[in-house]
Motif scaffolding. Sequence first.
Motif, PDB file in Angstrom:
ATOM      1  N   GLY A  60       9.232   7.081  11.136  1.00 28.94           N
ATOM      2  CA  GLY A  60       8.765   8.355  11.679  1.00 28.94           C
ATOM      3  C   GLY A  60       7.427   8.235  12.380  1.00 28.94           C
ATOM      4  O   GLY A  60       7.062   7.170  12.877  1.00 28.94           O
ATOM      5  N   VAL A  61       6.697   9.348  12.415  1.00 21.72           N
ATOM      6  CA  VAL A  61       5.386   9.365  13.063  1.00 21.72           C
ATOM      7  C   VAL A  61       4.304   9.611  12.023  1.00 21.72           C
ATOM      8  O   VAL A  61       4.557  10.157  10.949  1.00 21.72           O
ATOM      9  CB  VAL A  61       5.313  10.438  14.172  1.00 21.72           C
ATOM     10  N   HIS A  62       3.099   9.198  12.364  1.00 16.26           N
ATOM     11  CA  HIS A  62       1.960   9.398  11.476  1.00 16.26           C
ATOM     12  C   HIS A  62       0.697   9.513  12.309  1.00 16.26           C
ATOM     13  O   HIS A  62       0.647   9.057  13.452  1.00 16.26           O
ATOM     14  CB  HIS A  62       1.824   8.237  10.478  1.00 16.26           C
ATOM     15  N   ARG A  63      -0.315  10.127  11.729  1.00 14.05           N
ATOM     16  CA  ARG A  63      -1.601  10.235  12.407  1.00 14.05           C
ATOM     17  C   ARG A  63      -2.537   9.140  11.902  1.00 14.05           C
ATOM     18  O   ARG A  63      -2.649   8.919  10.694  1.00 14.05           O
ATOM     19  CB  ARG A  63      -2.242  11.596  12.148  1.00 14.05           C
ATOM     20  N   MET A  64      -3.221   8.490  12.850  1.00 12.68           N
ATOM     21  CA  MET A  64      -4.281   7.566  12.480  1.00 12.68           C
ATOM     22  C   MET A  64      -5.616   8.211  12.845  1.00 12.68           C
ATOM     23  O   MET A  64      -5.837   8.599  13.990  1.00 12.68           O
ATOM     24  CB  MET A  64      -4.137   6.217  13.198  1.00 12.68           C
ATOM     25  N   ALA A  65      -6.471   8.347  11.861  1.00  9.76           N
ATOM     26  CA  ALA A  65      -7.801   8.910  12.082  1.00  9.76           C
ATOM     27  C   ALA A  65      -8.723   7.850  12.662  1.00  9.76           C
ATOM     28  O   ALA A  65      -8.563   6.654  12.390  1.00  9.76           O
ATOM     29  CB  ALA A  65      -8.370   9.438  10.763  1.00  9.76           C
ATOM     30  N   TYR A  66      -9.664   8.296  13.467  1.00  5.14           N
ATOM     31  CA  TYR A  66     -10.715   7.370  13.906  1.00  5.14           C
ATOM     32  C   TYR A  66     -12.038   8.116  14.037  1.00  5.14           C
ATOM     33  O   TYR A  66     -12.088   9.291  14.377  1.00  5.14           O
ATOM     34  CB  TYR A  66     -10.340   6.655  15.208  1.00  5.14           C
ATOM     35  N   TRP A  67     -13.105   7.389  13.721  1.00  2.00           N
ATOM     36  CA  TRP A  67     -14.465   7.907  13.741  1.00  2.00           C
ATOM     37  C   TRP A  67     -15.135   7.410  15.017  1.00  2.00           C
ATOM     38  O   TRP A  67     -15.080   6.230  15.325  1.00  2.00           O
ATOM     39  CB  TRP A  67     -15.228   7.458  12.504  1.00  2.00           C
ATOM     40  N   PRO A 127     -11.527   3.093  13.389  1.00  4.75           N
ATOM     41  CA  PRO A 127     -10.326   3.733  12.843  1.00  4.75           C
ATOM     42  C   PRO A 127     -10.221   3.578  11.328  1.00  4.75           C
ATOM     43  O   PRO A 127     -10.717   2.606  10.746  1.00  4.75           O
ATOM     44  CB  PRO A 127      -9.186   2.998  13.547  1.00  4.75           C
ATOM     45  N   ASP A 128      -9.582   4.557  10.701  1.00  6.71           N
ATOM     46  CA  ASP A 128      -9.068   4.414   9.343  1.00  6.71           C
ATOM     47  C   ASP A 128      -7.630   3.922   9.505  1.00  6.71           C
ATOM     48  O   ASP A 128      -6.753   4.702   9.920  1.00  6.71           O
ATOM     49  CB  ASP A 128      -9.054   5.754   8.597  1.00  6.71           C
ATOM     50  N   ILE A 129      -7.390   2.654   9.236  1.00 13.29           N
ATOM     51  CA  ILE A 129      -6.033   2.135   9.383  1.00 13.29           C
ATOM     52  C   ILE A 129      -5.084   2.943   8.489  1.00 13.29           C
ATOM     53  O   ILE A 129      -5.448   3.347   7.383  1.00 13.29           O
ATOM     54  CB  ILE A 129      -5.995   0.631   9.042  1.00 13.29           C
ATOM     55  N   VAL A 130      -3.877   3.174   8.974  1.00 18.64           N
ATOM     56  CA  VAL A 130      -2.930   4.044   8.291  1.00 18.64           C
ATOM     57  C   VAL A 130      -2.822   3.703   6.798  1.00 18.64           C
ATOM     58  O   VAL A 130      -2.827   2.544   6.407  1.00 18.64           O
ATOM     59  CB  VAL A 130      -1.544   3.971   8.977  1.00 18.64           C
ATOM     60  N   GLY A 131      -2.791   4.771   5.971  1.00 20.32           N
ATOM     61  CA  GLY A 131      -2.759   4.588   4.526  1.00 20.32           C
ATOM     62  C   GLY A 131      -4.131   4.594   3.888  1.00 20.32           C
ATOM     63  O   GLY A 131      -4.240   4.529   2.661  1.00 20.32           O
ATOM     64  N   ARG A 132      -5.180   4.718   4.729  1.00 20.22           N
ATOM     65  CA  ARG A 132      -6.557   4.697   4.218  1.00 20.22           C
ATOM     66  C   ARG A 132      -7.336   5.898   4.752  1.00 20.22           C
ATOM     67  O   ARG A 132      -7.018   6.456   5.789  1.00 20.22           O
ATOM     68  CB  ARG A 132      -7.311   3.433   4.641  1.00 20.22           C
ATOM     69  N   GLY A 133      -8.401   6.249   4.046  1.00 21.30           N
ATOM     70  CA  GLY A 133      -9.318   7.268   4.529  1.00 21.30           C
ATOM     71  C   GLY A 133      -8.640   8.569   4.892  1.00 21.30           C
ATOM     72  O   GLY A 133      -7.873   9.146   4.125  1.00 21.30           O
ATOM     73  N   LYS A 134      -8.908   9.038   6.119  1.00 21.38           N
ATOM     74  CA  LYS A 134      -8.368  10.315   6.593  1.00 21.38           C
ATOM     75  C   LYS A 134      -7.005  10.166   7.277  1.00 21.38           C
ATOM     76  O   LYS A 134      -6.437  11.159   7.739  1.00 21.38           O
ATOM     77  CB  LYS A 134      -9.352  10.961   7.574  1.00 21.38           C
ATOM     78  N   SER A 135      -6.496   8.943   7.379  1.00 19.34           N
ATOM     79  CA  SER A 135      -5.203   8.730   8.027  1.00 19.34           C
ATOM     80  C   SER A 135      -4.060   9.102   7.091  1.00 19.34           C
ATOM     81  O   SER A 135      -4.219   9.162   5.874  1.00 19.34           O
ATOM     82  CB  SER A 135      -5.053   7.268   8.464  1.00 19.34           C
ATOM     83  N   ASP A 136      -2.891   9.333   7.692  1.00 21.35           N
ATOM     84  CA  ASP A 136      -1.703   9.651   6.903  1.00 21.35           C
ATOM     85  C   ASP A 136      -1.237   8.437   6.102  1.00 21.35           C
ATOM     86  O   ASP A 136      -1.569   7.292   6.423  1.00 21.35           O
ATOM     87  CB  ASP A 136      -0.560  10.078   7.827  1.00 21.35           C
ATOM     88  N   TYR A 137      -0.462   8.721   5.067  1.00 24.29           N
ATOM     89  CA  TYR A 137       0.278   7.679   4.358  1.00 24.29           C
ATOM     90  C   TYR A 137       1.608   7.473   5.073  1.00 24.29           C
ATOM     91  O   TYR A 137       2.156   8.397   5.667  1.00 24.29           O
ATOM     92  CB  TYR A 137       0.553   8.086   2.914  1.00 24.29           C
ATOM     93  N   VAL A 155       5.678   6.808   5.090  1.00 25.51           N
ATOM     94  CA  VAL A 155       6.821   7.142   4.239  1.00 25.51           C
ATOM     95  C   VAL A 155       7.338   5.890   3.541  1.00 25.51           C
ATOM     96  O   VAL A 155       7.659   5.916   2.343  1.00 25.51           O
ATOM     97  CB  VAL A 155       7.939   7.793   5.087  1.00 25.51           C
ATOM     98  N   ASP A 156       7.405   4.794   4.285  1.00 26.04           N
ATOM     99  CA  ASP A 156       7.923   3.533   3.752  1.00 26.04           C
ATOM    100  C   ASP A 156       6.773   2.552   3.560  1.00 26.04           C
ATOM    101  O   ASP A 156       6.204   2.054   4.538  1.00 26.04           O
ATOM    102  CB  ASP A 156       8.945   2.947   4.725  1.00 26.04           C
ATOM    103  N   PRO A 157       6.381   2.243   2.326  1.00 27.29           N
ATOM    104  CA  PRO A 157       5.252   1.334   2.099  1.00 27.29           C
ATOM    105  C   PRO A 157       5.481  -0.076   2.640  1.00 27.29           C
ATOM    106  O   PRO A 157       4.516  -0.817   2.859  1.00 27.29           O
ATOM    107  CB  PRO A 157       5.098   1.321   0.572  1.00 27.29           C
TER     108      PRO A 157
END
Length: 322
Positions: free
Chosen positions: A23-30, A70-80, A82-84
Motif C-alpha cells: 500500500g501507501v505510507h507517509r514518510m515524515a521529514y524535518w 527524514p524519519d525513515i518509515v516505521g520511525r519517528g513521525k512516519s507511518d508504520y 502494514v507488512d514488517p
Amino acid sequence: MVSTPVVQSSPRLDYVVCSSPSGVHRMAYWEWGDPSNKKVLLCVHGLTRTGRDFDALAQALSSEYRVICPDIVGRGKSDYLVDPDSYIVPQYVADIFTLIARLQPTTLDWVGTSMGGLIGLGVAGALINLQRLHAWDTDHILNSSWAVPFRRMVLNDVGPVISAEGLARIGNYIGDELFFDSFEQAVEHAKKQWKSFGPHTQEQWEHLTRYVFHQQDGQWNLTYDLGIATPFKRQFIEQNEAASELLVQAAQKILWDAYESLPAETLIVRGETSDLLSDEVAQQMLQRLPSAQLYQVAGVGHAPTFMSPDQIAVLKRFLLQE
C-alpha cells in the motif's frame, strides 16, 4: 543594508507519500533552511533513530543548505508499514527517491549514519544502474530529474563490510518492548543503551531520548515499530549464520560496487572503538576509493552523533570546501 540571516531554532515538519507492495505510507521529514534553496543536504539516521538526531548539525548548516532529515518509515513521525517484511533497504531507497523527486535539488550532498549510509550506497548503486540502462540515451539521463549526482558523501561508521559483532549487539536489543514510568528513566536507559555514542551532556542525552520515546497511557515507550526487528534479524543475524561464503561475497560485491561509484568527495567517519566498522575495513575503503578521506573520532564507538562542536566543525569543513 546587509540583512542578518534568521537563525532557525527548530525544523519544519512535512510529509511525502510513498508506496510499498502492501500500500501507501507517509514518510515524515524535518526541514531546515531556505525551502527554495536547491542546494540540498540529506541527513539519514541509523536503524532505530530519527531525523531529529541531526538537529545540531542541520542548524549549523542551514544557512548554506536546505537540510532535509527524514524519519525513515516505521520511525519517528512516519507511518508504520502494514507488512514488517518491507522494512528493508530497497524499500528505504525507493522512499528516498520519492523524496528526491519532491525536493528537485540541483546539487545533493549526503550524511548517512549506519543504516543511513547503507541507504546512501543503495541510492548511489541505483543511479549507476539507471545510467547503465540508459547509456544509449545520454541526453535524457543528463536532463532527467533522477540524474542528480551526489556531490559529497559522508558515511558515518558504516561500510560495505559490516562486523558480525556489531550486528549481534544491535540484534540483542532491537525489537525489545520498553516501558518507563518517567522521561528521566528513559534518559537513564538511553545513556546505557547508546553509551557507544560517546560523552554527551545531560541536555544532549535528553535530546537523543526525546524523539525515540513518546508518552502513551502514562508511560514512555519506543516510537519505532518493533516490526523492524523481524527482517533485520533474518537478514543480518540468522542469514549470517546460515549463508554460504558465496552469498556473503555476492552481497558485499554489490556494496563495494556502489561504494566505488561514490563521488571523489567522500568522507568516511569511524568511531575509534566502533564494533560495526572495523579499522581494517575503513583502510580498505581508502584503498579502493583513493580520493576518500577518513575522520576517526576518539573516545566514540558506534556511532558519532555530530552533536559536539568538534565533530560539526569537521563536517562543515568537508561539506563546504570549494
